[in-house]
Design a protein around this motif. Structure first.
Motif: not given
Length: 366
Positions: A137-153
């Motif tokens: 619930f913010a404009e940005q997040i700072l997270v471990h890379e293994n909490a993210l998945c790249v998807v099509d733009k």
């Protein structure tokens, strides 16, 4: 950055200026574009589950990578990403046996900063809690890379964010946890965001009958758009008897998406012999589910849990995006409203009040 900060249970969230740190070696800074408001956030906001205060809630988000740490290899600046609350380490027993969704429950310290390091989030000298290692619930997040998945733009962000929790929890529980077979029968108890996703997943999996169960006639009508073939309102009929009559003895699979003792037990009793009941809803701590022990032996019925749809999210998310593009995953129909950060408190109250027209409310940021 601006963020919606929770300082006390049930109190309105305050929009405050929060300092977010720079990425550490395996950390990624993401500029968020869309955030779903999930019932899980409500459980912490209303005090049913404990939270470190002050805290920024939110965990269903999508955005664009702005900066990466020195050891990050999974994403790069400019990538469009979906976050998830179940990161994986890649080396533990659970990851190596294909059960990545459980990793974060036993290795949670791997995805957080050490107590001796500066906090990721702060207001002046005050540390701000990072909810589920995300705080979306913010404009940005700072997270471990293994909490993210790249998807099509070309994937719309307001739809993409839904995949990160509600959709993967519902659809994943159907595909992975229960492994619904084509031609089988399914009952889904609760037609909120997760339940509708489970109904959609059961339809995609080829279930011959998908029975939606909910106290709201409005939500039951919405469930039809996601693939429900039959509708049952427990406020008007005995739900267990109705499901058994529709299926001539009970369903092969049931999914509890409410988080109550009563509905969990109903999900089990709706099964036919050798049926599988999967509990998805967040049942409060200290609440026990009661089922006849002898039935487990005599009928071989099974009762199981599923966390985040037993996901392998870096495989699952791109597949779900493709299903959306094919028109088979109905993300457009999940969105009931688009709001700003200042609308989150009202959005959570809508979910708490169980308003029949509400599926997913999405915060959209510039």
């Amino acid at each position: 950055m601006k963020a919606a900060v929770m300082r006390a249970p049930k109190a309105p969230l305050s929009i405050e200026d929060v300092t977010i740190s720079k990425p550490g070696p395996r950390e990624v800074l993401v500029r968020l574009k869309a955030i779903g408001v999930c019932h899980s956030d409500v459980h912490f906001w209303d005090g049913a589950f404990p939270a470190e205060l002050p805290v920024i809630l939110g965990h269903e988000s999508a955005g664009v990578v702005e900066q990466v740490g020195s050891m990050v290899s999974a994403v790069k600046p400019g990538d469009h990403v979906i976050s998830i609350l179940s990161p994986f380490c890649g080396t533990c027993e659970y990851c190596l046996t294909g059960h990545m969704s459980v990793c974060h429950t036993v290795n949670r310290e791997l995805f957080q900063r050490d107590l001796t390091e500066a906090p990721r989030l702060s207001i002046g000298k005050e540390k701000v809690g990072q909810f589920l290692n995300l705080s979306s619930f913010a404009e940005q997040i700072l997270v471990h890379e293994n909490a993210l998945c790249v998807v099509d733009k070309d994937m719309p962000m307001d739809r993409a964010c839904l995949i990160g929790c509600g959709v993967i929890t519902g659809v994943g529980s159907v595909f992975h946890s229960a492994q619904v077979e084509p031609g089988s029968t399914v009952a889904v108890l609760g037609c909120g965001g997760v339940g509708l996703a489970a109904i959609n997943g059961a339809a995609i999996a080829g279930a011959s009958r998908v029975i939606a169960v909910d106290l709201s006639d409005e939500k039951l009508q919405l469930a039809k758009r996601f693939g429900a073939t039959d509708l049952v309102n427990p406020g008007k009929v005995n739900a267990i008897e109705a499901v058994k009559e529709l299926t001539k003895g009970g369903v092969h699979y049931s999914f509890e998406c409410v988080g109550l003792k009563q509905t969990a037990e109903q999900a089990y009793h709706m099964l036919r012999p050798r049926g599988v009941a999967t509990i998805i809803g967040m049942i409060p701590p200290g609440v026990n589910i009661e089922i006849p022990g002898i039935e487990l032996l005599v009928t071989e019925k099974r009762l199981q849990g599923a966390v985040m749809g037993s996901n392998r999210f870096r495989v699952d998310f791109p597949r779900l995006v493709e299903l959306y593009k094919q028109g088979r995953l109905h993300l457009d129909d999940l969105i009931s409203d688009r709001i700003g950060l200042d609308g989150i408190t009202a959005a959570m109250q809508n979910l708490k009040d169980n308003k029949g027209t509400v599926a997913r409310q999405v915060v959209v940021l510039d």
